[in-house]
Enzyme design. Structure first.
Site, PDB file in Angstrom:
ATOM      1  CG  HIS A 125     -62.349 -37.062  15.146  1.00 27.33           C
ATOM      2  ND1 HIS A 125     -61.689 -37.942  15.971  1.00 27.33           N
ATOM      3  CD2 HIS A 125     -62.924 -36.163  15.981  1.00 27.33           C
ATOM      4  CE1 HIS A 125     -61.876 -37.588  17.228  1.00 27.33           C
ATOM      5  NE2 HIS A 125     -62.626 -36.508  17.265  1.00 27.33           N
ATOM      6  CG  ASP A 175     -58.175 -38.010  14.577  1.00 19.66           C
ATOM      7  OD1 ASP A 175     -59.061 -37.127  14.690  1.00 19.66           O
ATOM      8  OD2 ASP A 175     -58.410 -39.227  14.753  1.00 19.66           O
ATOM      9  CD  GLU A 218     -61.089 -41.350  14.893  1.00 19.02           C
ATOM     10  OE1 GLU A 218     -60.709 -40.213  14.571  1.00 19.02           O
ATOM     11  OE2 GLU A 218     -60.887 -41.832  16.024  1.00 19.02           O
ATOM     12  CG  ASP A 237     -70.066 -38.591  18.061  1.00 25.62           C
ATOM     13  OD1 ASP A 237     -70.596 -38.183  19.114  1.00 25.62           O
ATOM     14  OD2 ASP A 237     -69.069 -38.048  17.554  1.00 25.62           O
TER      15      ASP A 237
HETATM   16  P1  PGA Z   1     -62.837 -32.074  22.496  1.00 24.61           P
HETATM   17  O1  PGA Z   1     -63.198 -33.218  21.446  1.00 24.61           O
HETATM   18  O2  PGA Z   1     -63.844 -30.983  22.290  1.00 24.61           O
HETATM   19  O3  PGA Z   1     -62.978 -32.733  23.829  1.00 24.61           O
HETATM   20  O4  PGA Z   1     -61.452 -31.609  22.180  1.00 24.61           O
HETATM   21  C1  PGA Z   1     -63.375 -32.865  20.121  1.00 24.61           C
HETATM   22  C2  PGA Z   1     -63.619 -34.089  19.280  1.00 24.61           C
HETATM   23  O5  PGA Z   1     -63.012 -35.140  19.516  1.00 24.61           O
HETATM   24  O6  PGA Z   1     -64.419 -33.994  18.332  1.00 24.61           O
END
Ligand code: PGA
Length: 261
Positions: A138, A136, A143, A67
């Site tokens: 994702h 959340d 999302e 992404d």
């Molecule tokens: P993080 O992010 O590894 O910094 O917890 C995970 C994500 O948002 O996919």
């Protein structure tokens, strides 16, 4: 889904790195999709160590970033592409022309997304997608509410996700609210998925993603539909799982089978 529970984040990272390394050794022309975020950093450090100390060879591996932020150019240090380079790709022997990322500064964002999907297909499809998970639920930047059949496209980040990603920005208000992400359908088309989650902040969402119903409200739950999805957790992230003992038992029995990786 294969649920693997390791005692702590370091061992979870090493376990995930071993799985990636094994695929790189078995098929050096592997096509990988890789995440940014904090969770995979120890896994990348371990892969770098394996390259330096054991000669793990990434020279034929193709890499796609999962992404990118809209409005941030690829060479901007705040871009997710730059972040992946800094923390991993620059430290191993990947060939830069085999590493691709979405261009969040493209004038035609929809065209950029369609071209990215075409480049994944032209590379022979994704062999292995490594994923983190947001609180959340994702995967990528898919999302809540993302279609489970979605392809690479523009998504709006939730305020919570923008806040969680503020680290790279001097002012949290600068975190772009629009992003490009490979889709849930793109992820489900990969030959193997590997989700890594560590820490107690992920325990509740891991329980819902792994043991709850498949739902577009928690896009990680779509991995339940994938024939070869692995979820590597530390004890803290696994703490809310209702069937943790069964997953441990399964892992002990099945990983002892000949040829198991
Ligand atoms: P993080 O992010 O590894 O910094 O917890 C995970 C994500 O948002 O996919």
């Amino acid at each position: 889904m294969r649920i693997i529970i390791e005692p702590d984040p370091e061992q979870a990272a090493r376990r995930a790195a071993r799985m990636v390394a094994l695929r790189v050794r078995n098929g050096p022309a592997l096509v990988l999709a890789l995440p940014t975020g904090n969770t995979p950093l120890p896994m990348y450090a371990e892969l770098v160590r394996q390259q330096r100390e054991r000669g793990l060879d990434f020279s034929r591996v193709a890499v796609f970033g999962l992404d990118e932020y809209v409005g941030i150019a690829p060479d901007d240090p705040r871009s997710l592409r730059a972040c992946l380079w800094r923390h991993f790709l620059a430290q191993v022997n990947v060939q830069p022309d085999r590493c691709q990322g979405l261009d969040g500064s493209a004038r035609d964002l929809e065209g950029e997304c369609a071209a990215y999907e075409a480049r994944i297909v032209a590379a022979g499809g994704l062999d292995l997608v490594v994923l983190g998970i947001g609180v959340d639920g994702h995967i990528g930047f898919n999302e809540p509410g993302s279609s489970l059949g979605s392809r690479t496209r523009i998504k709006t980040l939730t305020a919570e996700t923008a806040r969680a990603n503020a680290g790279g920005f001097a002012d949290p208000a600068q975190v772009p609210r629009l992003a490009l992400t490979i889709g849930v359908g793109t992820i489900l088309d990969a030959r193997r998925c590997l989700l890594l989650a560590t820490g107690s902040a992920k325990a509740a969402i891991i329980q819902r993603a792994v043991e709850g119903p498949v739902s577009a409200q928690i896009t990680a739950s779509a991995l339940q539909l994938h024939p070869d999805a692995r979820v590597v957790l530390d004890e803290a992230a696994a703490a809310r799982l209702e069937r943790a003992d069964y997953y441990r038992e399964t892992e002990a029995l099945q990983s002892a089978l000949p040829g198991s990786d």
